[in-house]
Design a protein around this motif. Structure first.
Motif: not given
Lengths: 194, 195, 200
Positions: C142-171
């Motif tokens: 579950l964690v692996v799956l959700s990390i992938i989805r959160e990272l690509l979908g919102m640019g963050s992991i565990f709520g912490a911004e990773i990809l920066g604000t310029g990242y276009r979120q893959m909703i």
């Protein structure tokens, strides 16, 4: 397979044993759960009250104390500041959103016929899309809005207009509808000016 | 009870909030018994039947026992007993009444107890504060939505037999990817009906 | 001891509940839109799995074979209700975001499946090892799956911004479609690895 056979061969004695086992498990489980319920219920109630209290304070700025009155499917809150002056009337109301119910606290100034602020207490909208209705940027549009009906626009909202959220038009529209309904409830409650 | 209200609940459960594709309920049978349109349809039929019965039974139990005696903590236990015994009852009933139907649906019935779409549906009835008729329509609509999704994927999987799927993607993975594309298509229904 | 380690390791990779056995799909797809939800769901399911395997392997001799399944479901439902109230009382934020999917642990085929195929046939200590392995396996999946989805979908992991604000979120990734496709591809990759391994 052998399981099926034994069912067919089982006499009434066996049947009673089966029912007895299930009833026993049911009784033990009900017993355990009623303890769990008694143990957790006050905590759950406390969280609910804390969230409600915080919401009243945030939609009626300056409030230090409030009175609660239960209406038809909604709850009204009369807020008062430290000098015991009324800060406004808030209503806790829920309506359907895109996926499930959205619960909103709407704070108003019934004398000036204006909304003072709104806060989303509960929702099940999609994270990143519909869930953006909880963002302050969206909620701020409702501040100081006169009572009435509101239009959802894409940008540059004018009077009686709310700027929507891209990708969450439906959720935003639902919030607008719930707020309109809340205003109606407050007008009925305060009798148009109290 | 107006007709528009009925259509609203039906439309929203079948299309907009489709149990399988939008709410991820009932994924196990959706992946497990969807190899052919025919079996998919039988599974859908059996599920719709049990769901409609469950919606009625859980509404009655929730209203006249759980809420009347303030026993919310027994909700999950009570609902799952209702579903398990209903499935058992339906199995016995069909076996006696129509051996032909039993032959088609029989093997699917035990699987239905653990179909989370049914418990999920039952739990949403008190959440939505439906009345008895609305609950029935909700249960029926949820079943129809499940049938629609499983028949559609069954049709797609029948076509897959003629295509060259990489070995590592055969079975569950390619079905999941197909379901993903279908879920995207179903997104198009969102906003059609605001409940 | 060797047997225990074997029971434990089974669920981690070889018989991984998500990627190999394809069990417990509903919560897997529904709550993995953020890493924190995935982790919470994994832990809640593991708790129910471990406690019901312990109880069932202890009382298995008292339960007649014919009512085995309903009895198991009743015991599981009891633990699930406990978990639900516990989360609501002490972790209200997590309870709110998992909402409907906590009660649905009752019908998670993974849990019933392990009772049927393991706990009802093996002694307590082995059941605990099995439940721990399966629980940890389910959680990491579950964690692996959700990390992938959160990272690509919102640019963050565990709520912490990773990809920066310029990242276009893959909703798309946090919507239902993205859930199905990500899981499909992940299962495909695991299949590929296993095929390669057994090929050598």
């Amino acid at each position: 397979m052998n399981e099926k056979k034994s069912v067919q061969n089982s006499g009434p004695d066996n049947m009673y044993r089966l029912i007895f086992t299930l009833v026993m498990i049911g009784i033990i489980s009900g017993f355990v759960l009623s303890f769990v319920f008694q143990w957790t219920a006050p905590h759950i109630e406390q969280h609910r009250l804390a969230a409600q209290r915080e919401a009243v304070f945030s939609v009626l700025p300056g409030t230090v104390e409030y009175e609660e009155e239960i209406g038809e499917r909604v709850v009204f809150f009369r807020g008062f500041d430290e000098h015991d002056n009324q800060t406004g009337v808030a209503v806790l109301i829920s309506g359907s959103g895109f996926q499930g119910d959205i619960e909103i606290m709407v704070g108003t100034d019934p004398l000036a016929e204006k909304i003072r602020g709104i806060k989303i207490l509960d929702h099940t909208e999609t994270p990143g899309l519909g869930a953006r209705i909880t963002e302050q940027q969206f909620l701020n549009h409702f501040e100081d809005m006169p009572f009435g009906t509101y239009q959802l626009v894409q940008q540059d909202p004018g009077e009686m207009e709310v700027e929507g959220i891209s990708g969450a038009t439906i959720s935003a529209r639902n919030v607008v509808q719930i707020v309109e309904r809340a205003v109606g409830k407050i007008q009925d409650y305060t009798g148009g000016g109290r | 009870m107006e007709l528009s209200q009925i259509l609203l609940i039906l439309g929203s459960t079948v299309l907009v909030n489709n149990f399988v594709l939008m709410q991820f309920l009932g994924i196990c049978p959706f992946l497990g018994v969807s190899r052919q349109v025919e079996t998919s349809f039988s599974m859908g039929l059996a599920t719709t039947f049990v769901m409609t019965m469950t919606s009625a039974a859980t509404w009655l139990i929730n209203t006249f026992i759980l809420e009347a005696f303030n026993l919310p903590f027994l909700r999950y236990v009570a609902f799952i007993i209702v579903i398990a015994s209903l499935v058992q009852f339906v199995e016995m009933f069909i076996k006696n009444m129509s051996p032909v139907l039993y032959k088609t649906l029989g093997i699917f019935l035990p699987l239905i107890t653990t179909n989370c779409a049914i418990l999920g549906m039952a739990l949403q009835i008190p959440m939505n504060e439906f009345n008895f008729i609305e609950s029935l329509i909700f249960g029926f609509g949820a079943g129809v939505g499940f049938t629609l999704a499983i028949v559609l994927i069954g049709g797609l999987r029948e076509q897959l037999r003629f295509s060259d799927v990489p070995e590592s993607l055969q079975g569950a993975p390619i079905t999941l990817i197909l379901a993903g594309i279908m879920a995207m298509a179903f997104m198009g229904f969102s906003g059609l009906i605001a409940m | 001891m060797y047997q225990l380690i074997k029971d434990f390791k089974q669920g981690l990779w070889e018989e991984h509940p998500l990627f190999v056995m394809i069990l417990g799909m509903c919560p897997t797809l529904a709550v993995t839109n953020t890493a924190i939800n995935g982790l919470a769901m994994g832990l809640a399911t593991s708790f129910v799995l471990i406690s019901s395997e312990i109880v069932i392997s202890l009382v298995k001799k008292l339960i007649p074979n014919d009512v085995r399944i309903p009895s198991f479901i009743l015991i599981i439902a009891t633990f699930v209700t406990f978990t639900d109230y516990f989360l609501k009382a002490f972790l209200p934020d997590i309870a709110a975001s998992l909402s409907l999917f906590v009660p649905l642990i009752v019908v998670n085929c993974l849990i019933l499946g392990r009772q049927e195929s393991f706990a009802s046939q093996n002694p307590v200590h082995r059941s605990i090892a099995d439940a721990l392995g399966m629980g940890i396996g389910f959680t990491w999946g579950l964690v692996v799956l959700s990390i992938i989805r959160e990272l690509l979908g919102m640019g963050s992991i565990f709520g912490a911004e990773i990809l920066g604000t310029g990242y276009r979120q893959m909703i798309f990734m946090i919507l239902p479609g993205g859930a199905f496709i990500t899981l499909g591809i992940l299962v495909g990759i695991i299949n590929l690895i296993n095929l390669k391994r057994s090929g050598n």
